[in-house]
Design an enzyme around this catalytic site. Structure first.
Site, mmCIF file in Angstrom:
data_model
loop_
_atom_site.group_PDB
_atom_site.id
_atom_site.type_symbol
_atom_site.label_atom_id
_atom_site.label_comp_id
_atom_site.label_asym_id
_atom_site.label_seq_id
_atom_site.Cartn_x
_atom_site.Cartn_y
_atom_site.Cartn_z
ATOM 1 N N CYS A 1 72.748 85.229 55.425
ATOM 2 C CA CYS A 1 71.559 85.877 54.843
ATOM 3 C C CYS A 1 71.896 87.004 53.856
ATOM 4 O O CYS A 1 72.289 86.749 52.732
ATOM 5 C CB CYS A 1 70.660 86.367 55.978
ATOM 6 S SG CYS A 1 68.960 86.747 55.462
ATOM 7 N N LYS B 1 78.464 88.316 60.559
ATOM 8 C CA LYS B 1 77.737 88.915 59.439
ATOM 9 C C LYS B 1 78.285 90.306 59.132
ATOM 10 O O LYS B 1 78.372 91.169 60.013
ATOM 11 C CB LYS B 1 76.247 88.982 59.777
ATOM 12 C CG LYS B 1 75.349 89.376 58.614
ATOM 13 C CD LYS B 1 73.892 89.238 59.025
ATOM 14 C CE LYS B 1 72.937 89.488 57.859
ATOM 15 N NZ LYS B 1 71.520 89.323 58.278
ATOM 16 N N GLU C 1 69.908 81.305 60.514
ATOM 17 C CA GLU C 1 70.452 82.474 61.197
ATOM 18 C C GLU C 1 69.866 82.581 62.608
ATOM 19 O O GLU C 1 68.657 82.431 62.800
ATOM 20 C CB GLU C 1 70.109 83.726 60.376
ATOM 21 C CG GLU C 1 70.632 85.033 60.920
ATOM 22 C CD GLU C 1 70.341 86.204 59.989
ATOM 23 O OE1 GLU C 1 70.734 87.341 60.322
ATOM 24 O OE2 GLU C 1 69.719 85.992 58.914
#
Length: 265
Positions: free
Chosen positions: A147, A113, A44
């Protein structure tokens, strides 16, 4: 269909130094290609670093910006696909994003995200609004998350129902949540009958302590590759034949009763 050898680049790179991180990726891609890998996955926000405060907005680039073009060149020169995390700018918005570039340099998928973790991310980024982003690579349907997204079971199940074979998850997993890398990710792979490439940052960075432990988890819940706590390049195979056999033998998706789950949505 041959297996897709997948390299996981566990590294925090150099904070706020895009040029240094591009160089590190180039060197890692060269090593990965030497193992026969057709894909390398970075963590990330690998392009810029994670704990860099206001530099996130300063260093954010469009999805087709100069770093994307530099990474396309890396992909072509080494003959492998690349997934990298970066801050994406579109207009006034900045997204925590990850992009997949094919071995021919083509931009195959860009993901923003959707589940932002903690005050830092919620203040620095706009959340994405597309849960399932996919592309075809080497005969596999690959999907993307970042994540915290993988910690929501509905999220991964949506990918399974959409036919994702390999879920790519650039990550910045921090202490004390290492159980996610150790336990949750292999379970996600097993319960959804897909591969998960979960690629973490490592070491101290600002107020954070990243735990490493990157893994390529298979549909049997076993790690095909597992990194330790430091900077490391590990390699594992995504085997379509094993995936097909596992799906034939595992009844989870066939035995679902969606009518009972309406309350979830």
């Amino acid at each position: 269909m041959p297996a897709l050898r997948t390299a996981l680049l566990q590294s925090s790179g150099s904070l706020s130094d895009v040029a240094a991180n591009l160089k590190a990726l180039d060197e890692a891609a060269d090593r990965a290609a030497g193992t026969g890998a057709g894909l390398i996955v970075c963590p990330e926000l690998f392009l810029t670093g994670y704990a860099i405060g206001d530099d996130i907005a300063k260093l954010a680039e469009p999805a087709d910006g100069p770093s994307a073009r530099a990474i396309a060149d890396i992909a072509v020169r080494h003959g492998l696909a690349v997934v990298y995390g970066y801050p994406e700018r579109e207009g006034d918005a900045v997204y925590n994003a990850a992009q997949l570039i094919g071995p021919d340099g083509a931009r195959l998928a860009n993901y923003r995200k959707t589940h932002l973790f903690g005050c830092f991310e919620q203040e620095a980024f706009t959340p994405g609004d597309q849960a399932v982003v996919q592309a075809d690579l080497n005969g596999l349907r690959v999907g993307m998350m970042i994540c915290y997204d993988v910690e929501f079971p509905e999220n991964v199940r949506a990918h399974a129902l959409a036919g994702t074979d390999l879920l790519l998850v650039p990550t910045a997993q921090m202490h004390p949540f290492q159980f996610v890398a150790e336990s949750v990710v292999p379970v996600r792979a097993f319960e959804n009958q897909l591969y998960v490439a979960y690629v973490n940052r490592t070491g101290p960075e600002g107020e954070f302590e990243f735990v490493g432990l990157s893994c390529l988890a298979g549909p049997d819940g076993a790690a095909r590759a597992r990194a330790g706590r430091g900077t490391e390049l590990v390699v594992g195979d995504v085997d379509p034949e094993f995936l097909a056999a596992s799906r034939a033998n595992n009844p989870y998706l066939r035995d679902r009763r969606p009518g009972l789950y309406a309350s979830l949505i």
